[in-house]
Structures are given as C-alpha cells and as structure tokens.
Design a protein around this motif. Structure first.
Motif, PDB file in Angstrom:
ATOM      1  N   THR A 188       0.830  -1.209   0.000  1.00 14.80           N
ATOM      2  CA  THR A 188       0.000   0.000   0.000  1.00 14.80           C
ATOM      3  C   THR A 188       0.862   1.256   0.000  1.00 14.80           C
ATOM      4  O   THR A 188       0.587   2.220  -0.728  1.00 14.80           O
ATOM      5  N   LEU A 189       1.911   1.263   0.805  1.00 18.44           N
ATOM      6  CA  LEU A 189       2.791   2.433   0.874  1.00 18.44           C
ATOM      7  C   LEU A 189       3.519   2.653  -0.452  1.00 18.44           C
ATOM      8  O   LEU A 189       3.544   3.779  -0.979  1.00 18.44           O
ATOM      9  N   ILE A 190       4.101   1.595  -1.018  1.00 20.55           N
ATOM     10  CA  ILE A 190       4.820   1.730  -2.283  1.00 20.55           C
ATOM     11  C   ILE A 190       3.856   2.109  -3.400  1.00 20.55           C
ATOM     12  O   ILE A 190       4.164   2.952  -4.260  1.00 20.55           O
ATOM     13  N   GLY A 191       2.664   1.495  -3.406  1.00 28.63           N
ATOM     14  CA  GLY A 191       1.677   1.831  -4.429  1.00 28.63           C
ATOM     15  C   GLY A 191       1.201   3.263  -4.336  1.00 28.63           C
ATOM     16  O   GLY A 191       0.957   3.911  -5.365  1.00 28.63           O
ATOM     17  N   THR A 192       1.068   3.770  -3.114  1.00 28.14           N
ATOM     18  CA  THR A 192       0.662   5.172  -2.926  1.00 28.14           C
ATOM     19  C   THR A 192       1.703   6.120  -3.511  1.00 28.14           C
ATOM     20  O   THR A 192       1.381   7.063  -4.237  1.00 28.14           O
ATOM     21  N   ILE A 193       2.970   5.860  -3.190  1.00 24.43           N
ATOM     22  CA  ILE A 193       4.051   6.723  -3.689  1.00 24.43           C
ATOM     23  C   ILE A 193       4.184   6.595  -5.207  1.00 24.43           C
ATOM     24  O   ILE A 193       4.367   7.602  -5.920  1.00 24.43           O
ATOM     25  N   PHE A 219      -1.569  11.583   1.440  1.00 31.79           N
ATOM     26  CA  PHE A 219      -2.018  10.604   2.424  1.00 31.79           C
ATOM     27  C   PHE A 219      -3.410  10.914   2.977  1.00 31.79           C
ATOM     28  O   PHE A 219      -4.204   9.999   3.179  1.00 31.79           O
ATOM     29  N   GLY A 220      -3.709  12.192   3.215  1.00 33.04           N
ATOM     30  CA  GLY A 220      -4.970  12.543   3.859  1.00 33.04           C
ATOM     31  C   GLY A 220      -6.154  12.614   2.920  1.00 33.04           C
ATOM     32  O   GLY A 220      -7.300  12.393   3.344  1.00 33.04           O
ATOM     33  N   TYR A 221      -5.905  12.912   1.648  1.00 30.91           N
ATOM     34  CA  TYR A 221      -7.004  13.044   0.690  1.00 30.91           C
ATOM     35  C   TYR A 221      -7.014  11.859  -0.298  1.00 30.91           C
ATOM     36  O   TYR A 221      -7.923  11.034  -0.270  1.00 30.91           O
ATOM     37  N   ALA A 222      -6.007  11.822  -1.164  1.00 32.29           N
ATOM     38  CA  ALA A 222      -5.994  10.794  -2.204  1.00 32.29           C
ATOM     39  C   ALA A 222      -5.756   9.403  -1.617  1.00 32.29           C
ATOM     40  O   ALA A 222      -6.472   8.449  -1.928  1.00 32.29           O
ATOM     41  N   GLY A 223      -4.731   9.274  -0.766  1.00 28.08           N
ATOM     42  CA  GLY A 223      -4.390   7.966  -0.217  1.00 28.08           C
ATOM     43  C   GLY A 223      -5.508   7.360   0.606  1.00 28.08           C
ATOM     44  O   GLY A 223      -5.783   6.158   0.518  1.00 28.08           O
ATOM     45  N   ARG A 224      -6.171   8.164   1.399  1.00 27.25           N
ATOM     46  CA  ARG A 224      -7.242   7.649   2.253  1.00 27.25           C
ATOM     47  C   ARG A 224      -8.384   7.069   1.426  1.00 27.25           C
ATOM     48  O   ARG A 224      -8.915   6.001   1.740  1.00 27.25           O
ATOM     49  N   ASN A 225      -8.780   7.764   0.372  1.00 25.40           N
ATOM     50  CA  ASN A 225      -9.886   7.282  -0.455  1.00 25.40           C
ATOM     51  C   ASN A 225      -9.461   6.153  -1.385  1.00 25.40           C
ATOM     52  O   ASN A 225     -10.262   5.262  -1.701  1.00 25.40           O
ATOM     53  N   ALA A 226      -8.209   6.166  -1.839  1.00 23.27           N
ATOM     54  CA  ALA A 226      -7.725   5.068  -2.687  1.00 23.27           C
ATOM     55  C   ALA A 226      -7.547   3.792  -1.887  1.00 23.27           C
ATOM     56  O   ALA A 226      -7.584   2.687  -2.446  1.00 23.27           O
ATOM     57  N   PHE A 227      -7.374   3.932  -0.579  1.00 21.90           N
ATOM     58  CA  PHE A 227      -7.145   2.783   0.283  1.00 21.90           C
ATOM     59  C   PHE A 227      -8.417   1.964   0.519  1.00 21.90           C
ATOM     60  O   PHE A 227      -8.361   0.745   0.705  1.00 21.90           O
ATOM     61  N   LEU A 228      -9.583   2.625   0.483  1.00 27.65           N
ATOM     62  CA  LEU A 228     -10.834   1.951   0.844  1.00 27.65           C
ATOM     63  C   LEU A 228     -11.151   0.735  -0.028  1.00 27.65           C
ATOM     64  O   LEU A 228     -11.557  -0.306   0.503  1.00 27.65           O
ATOM     65  N   PRO A 229     -11.005   0.805  -1.363  1.00 27.65           N
ATOM     66  CA  PRO A 229     -11.302  -0.409  -2.160  1.00 27.65           C
ATOM     67  C   PRO A 229     -10.405  -1.594  -1.839  1.00 27.65           C
ATOM     68  O   PRO A 229     -10.781  -2.745  -2.093  1.00 27.65           O
ATOM     69  N   ASN A 230      -9.227  -1.329  -1.280  1.00 27.47           N
ATOM     70  CA  ASN A 230      -8.307  -2.421  -0.955  1.00 27.47           C
ATOM     71  C   ASN A 230      -8.706  -3.180   0.305  1.00 27.47           C
ATOM     72  O   ASN A 230      -8.206  -4.281   0.560  1.00 27.47           O
ATOM     73  N   LEU A 231      -9.603  -2.584   1.101  1.00 25.28           N
ATOM     74  CA  LEU A 231      -9.961  -3.207   2.374  1.00 25.28           C
ATOM     75  C   LEU A 231     -10.604  -4.578   2.180  1.00 25.28           C
ATOM     76  O   LEU A 231     -10.343  -5.507   2.942  1.00 25.28           O
ATOM     77  N   SER A 232     -11.455  -4.694   1.163  1.00 18.72           N
ATOM     78  CA  SER A 232     -12.127  -5.981   0.933  1.00 18.72           C
ATOM     79  C   SER A 232     -11.121  -7.076   0.602  1.00 18.72           C
ATOM     80  O   SER A 232     -11.185  -8.193   1.124  1.00 18.72           O
ATOM     81  N   GLY A 233     -10.181  -6.754  -0.286  1.00 17.80           N
ATOM     82  CA  GLY A 233      -9.150  -7.734  -0.633  1.00 17.80           C
ATOM     83  C   GLY A 233      -8.282  -8.083   0.560  1.00 17.80           C
ATOM     84  O   GLY A 233      -7.906  -9.255   0.746  1.00 17.80           O
ATOM     85  N   PHE A 234      -7.970  -7.083   1.383  1.00 14.47           N
ATOM     86  CA  PHE A 234      -7.168  -7.338   2.571  1.00 14.47           C
ATOM     87  C   PHE A 234      -7.923  -8.214   3.560  1.00 14.47           C
ATOM     88  O   PHE A 234      -7.346  -9.104   4.193  1.00 14.47           O
ATOM     89  N   ALA A 235      -9.240  -7.976   3.697  1.00 19.07           N
ATOM     90  CA  ALA A 235     -10.052  -8.806   4.588  1.00 19.07           C
ATOM     91  C   ALA A 235     -10.056 -10.252   4.121  1.00 19.07           C
ATOM     92  O   ALA A 235      -9.954 -11.185   4.926  1.00 19.07           O
TER      93      ALA A 235
END
Length: 332
Positions: A123-128, A245-261
């Motif tokens: 997630t960190l590398i993908g964000t950057i 991190f606070g705007y783009a990263g936070r919203n881009a992170f949400l779709p990944n939650l299902s896969g992580f679960a």
C-alpha cells in the motif's frame, strides 16, 4: 440498523452454505476413512475385520451405517457446539481441537504477520508510485514486484532455499519451526531460533504477495488523483504530503480493504505450499496431511475455521467501510 441486520443475515446464510459444502465435499473425495484406517493397520502388521473398523470409526465420530441426513444433522450440531471429534488420520485418536490449537499459533505468527506486512508495504509503495506516476519508483518497483507476484510459491521457496540454506555454510535453516533439541519457552535462544526458521518462509510470502497490493493501490491512486476534490486541495495550496495521504491515499485505500479482509481470512489456512516446502508445522501443512490421510473430522474443522475467518474479516471490513466512507452510509 437495517444495513447491520442485512449483513448479519448474509453472514449466517453464507456460513450455512459453506458448512453444507464442507460436509459433502470430503465425502466426494476418493477413498474413505475406513479405507485409510485399513491401510494404516495393515502397514503396522495388524489385521482387523470390517466390523472392528466400523466400531473404531463410530468411536471417532464417523459412523457410515447412519443415514446421510442424520450424519449431516449431527455434523451441524457438532460444528456449532465445538465438538469436532478426533483425528482418524496420521494423528489417530488425538482430539481435533488439540491438533489445531498446536498448529494455529505458528500459522498466525508466520502467515499472519507476513500478510499484514505485505499489505502495508504494498500500500505504501503503491501510494508513492501512483502519486509520482512516471517517476523512478513507478518505473522500476511495480513492474519488478508484479513479476514476482506471478511466480509460484513453491518455486520462490526452492529458490530461496538454494540461495541461503544449501552449501557448506548455510545462512538460514530451511526446515521446521525451531532447532530440534530446544525446549520451547520465552527465552532468547528459543525466540532467536524461531525467528531464524521463519525468515525464508516469510520472505517467500512477502515476495509473492506484495506485488498485487502495489499494483492495485497504484491504480486506485491514479484514479483518485483525477477527482475534483484533489484538484481543489491543490488549488488551495495544501501541502503535497497531506494531499497524498490525507485526501488521495485515504480514499484510494478503501477499495483495498475488501481484498485485505479476504487475505486475512485465508491466513487461517496458512500457505499450504510454503509450509509444505519448509516442513513448517502450521495449519497449511496440516491441511495437506489431513487430505492425504482422508481425515474427515480434521478436514471439516479446518474448512470451518477458514470459512469463519473469511466471513468475519469481510463482515468487519464492511462495517469499517460503512464507518469511514460517507458514501457507503448513504447507499446503506
């Protein structure tokens, strides 16, 4: 409240369907516990009659003389109440709960930590990489790890073994979970041995898992950066780190939650090939042995654990998205 009830109802229905499949699928597999026991007794030089075998199986919670529907009802009752029977496989007569209790900590420690670490790093590398699209990181790191994520687990494991565990001066061990002869306990020598034995299997999981998270997070970031609220944040002069991190990263992170679960749920089964190659005594290795020995009670309990873990993690993920994303609350 309606959203909560609907999700819980889906959870119960899915769990029942999975438990039903869990009952019938092992019985469709080639062989039977009766055949497996007969072969095991014959290897030991013992001769037992079919009646004696059926008596032993009945004592172990498997009675082929009973109607299949009655077996199914008793199976559901046993699964719900936690009476999972005893092993009829290689660990003949040992309670299933005891076997799982011994193997579960090793799988959680190895596969669980490796999965979480792969997700965080990816997630960190993908964000950057998504933020600096076309840059050095985006041009080198994602393609490399995407290739590694396509490699088979066993091939990466064997490669690491050949590089670090074979030769005159092996750097790392490649077998079991700690040095034979050590007494398990919270002491420095034992903990160091456990960590050394976990490096190669954990590295195998990291290498093969992190690339998928990098790619999905990068693509999510690229899509999110095109949103109007990100452009507005840039126009207001908000610092880039906060936007990333606070705007783009936070919203881009949400779709990944299902896969992580989902990936967290499957931690309970372990990575079967990795544990098998490294002879690591976790749940994945136990899955393999239970399948080979046609151990119905153990297989059913392991499948139930995997199902419960996946469903619970997905349910918690749904609630987390519901709390974090106002759009989900509106749709809910």
């Amino acid at each position: 409240m309606r959203y909560l009830i609907r999700r819980l109802g889906f959870f119960v229905l899915t769990l029942w369907a999975a438990m039903t499949l869990n009952f019938f699928i092992p019985r469709m597999m080639p062989g039977s516990p009766e055949q497996a026991l007969r072969e095991r007794f014959s290897k030991g030089g013992s001769v037992v009659s079919p009646e004696q075998l059926r008596t032993v199986l009945a004592e172990f919670g498997f009675d082929p003389d009973k109607n299949i529907l009655l077996q199914y009802v008793e199976y559901l009752k046993a699964m719900v109440t936690g009476h999972w029977g005893v092993s009829v496989g290689s660990s003949l007569g040992v309670p299933v709960t005891s076997l799982i209790g011994d193997a579960l900590p090793w799988t959680l420690g190895l596969v669980g930590i490796s999965t979480v670490l792969a997700f965080v790093l990816g997630t960190l590398i993908g964000t950057i990489a998504g933020w600096r699209r076309g840059g050095l990181i985006d041009g080198i790191v994602p393609p490399v790890f995407i290739v590694t994520s396509a490699l088979p687990y066993f091939w990466v494991a064997l490669l690491l073994i050949s590089l670090f565990a074979i030769g005159n001066n092996p750097l790392l061990p490649n077998d079991f979970n700690y040095e034979q002869g050590l007494t398990p306990g919270f002491n420095g020598e034992f903990i160091l041995s456990v960590l050394k034995h976990g490096i190669l299997p954990a590295g195998t999981i990291l290498i093969t898992a992190v690339g998928g998270w990098i790619l999905t997070m990068r693509n999510n970031m690229i899509a999110t950066l095109a949103e109007d609220y990100v452009r507005m944040a840039r126009a207001k002069g908000i610092p880039n780190r906060r936007i990333m991190f606070g705007y783009a990263g936070r919203n881009a992170f949400l779709p990944n939650l299902s896969g992580f679960a989902m990936s967290l749920g499957f931690v309970i089964s372990g990575t079967i090939l990795v544990e098998y190659v490294f002879n690591y005594p976790g749940l994945g290795y136990m899955f393999y042995n239970a399948t080979v020995s046609t151990d119905y009670p153990l297989l059913q309990a392991l499948f139930l654990l995997v199902t419960l873990a996946v469903l619970i993690c997905v349910l918690l993920c749904d609630f987390a998205v519901f709390l974090l994303d106002p759009r989900a609350r509106t749709k809910g």
